[in-house]
Scaffold this motif. Sequence first.
Motif, short mmCIF file in Angstrom:
data_model
loop_
_atom_site.label_atom_id
_atom_site.label_comp_id
_atom_site.label_asym_id
_atom_site.label_seq_id
_atom_site.Cartn_x
_atom_site.Cartn_y
_atom_site.Cartn_z
N PRO A 4 0.83 -1.21 0.00
CA PRO A 4 0.00 0.00 0.00
C PRO A 4 0.86 1.25 0.00
O PRO A 4 1.89 1.31 0.68
CB PRO A 4 -0.80 -0.12 1.31
N THR A 23 -3.98 1.92 -1.68
CA THR A 23 -3.74 1.70 -3.11
C THR A 23 -2.37 1.06 -3.31
O THR A 23 -1.37 1.56 -2.80
CB THR A 23 -3.80 3.03 -3.87
N ASP A 73 -0.16 0.50 -8.89
CA ASP A 73 -1.21 1.27 -9.57
C ASP A 73 -0.78 2.70 -9.83
O ASP A 73 -1.48 3.42 -10.56
CB ASP A 73 -2.48 1.28 -8.73
N ILE A 78 -3.91 11.52 -3.55
CA ILE A 78 -4.24 10.26 -2.89
C ILE A 78 -5.48 10.43 -2.03
O ILE A 78 -6.39 9.58 -2.03
CB ILE A 78 -3.06 9.75 -2.04
N TYR A 82 -7.64 8.38 -4.53
CA TYR A 82 -7.13 7.04 -4.26
C TYR A 82 -7.34 6.72 -2.79
O TYR A 82 -8.30 7.14 -2.18
CB TYR A 82 -5.65 6.94 -4.65
N SER A 83 -6.42 5.97 -2.21
CA SER A 83 -6.50 5.57 -0.82
C SER A 83 -5.11 5.21 -0.35
O SER A 83 -4.27 4.80 -1.15
CB SER A 83 -7.42 4.36 -0.67
#
Length: 240
Positions: free
Chosen positions: A44, A233, A237, A225, A229-230
């Motif tokens: 992540p 992620t 990616d 982010i 996103y997160s």
Amino acid sequence: MTSLLSSKHDQTNWADYMASCAQVARDSGLRRFYSAGIPDPQTPIGDVPLVALDLETTGLDAVRHGIVSVGAQPFTLKRIPLAQSHYWVVQPRQPLSEQSITFHHITHSEIETAPDLGDILAELLEVLAGSLVVVHYRNIERPFLNRATRTRMGENLLFPMIDTMQLEARVHRKRRWAWLKRLSGRPSASLRLAESRERYHLPFYTGHHALLDALATAELFQAQIARHYSPQTPISDLWC
């Protein structure tokens, strides 16, 4: 970029590429940098150390132009420790032009006693080692760093980067009304650093200073982010 990275979509091979370079690198600084490796592609993004990087150059062509300053700002998605920032003015092997001086405000007198990029490269690599590098428009940082290293050492300097300009372009391509703008002749949204930051209500910074632009890039990535996103992620990616 060698057969290990023959496809721009085959990004999981970055780890193999860097491990291979660590085995063959002649320069000790490059060897340490490549040996530090990168996290697993499924890690992540919130779990990895990051460093924003910016170069100011005498022009846009890595063959004909050179680097005049380097800014590097370590950060995470949660904080940006300004005390850990790094900034170098370096003497390019190509002459300064009036246009480049106008952009980055680095003058002949400032570079007269500045070190060559090769003299600070080991220190820069130490800052970058083990972190994911974040830039705004990798088509400057990637070719200029690689060209500078090849001309000084005869070796490549290539590694994965997260490009905030590319991430911003993804956002605008996904929007349903983007094609309507193109059909109507309306201009597309600017992907430049300042305009991208403005869309996230980030403060205005004077551009074309390597350290300020590195800080601006770090803040922009945090905002991207958070909005699109997160922290979970996977880094695969995001990098390229």
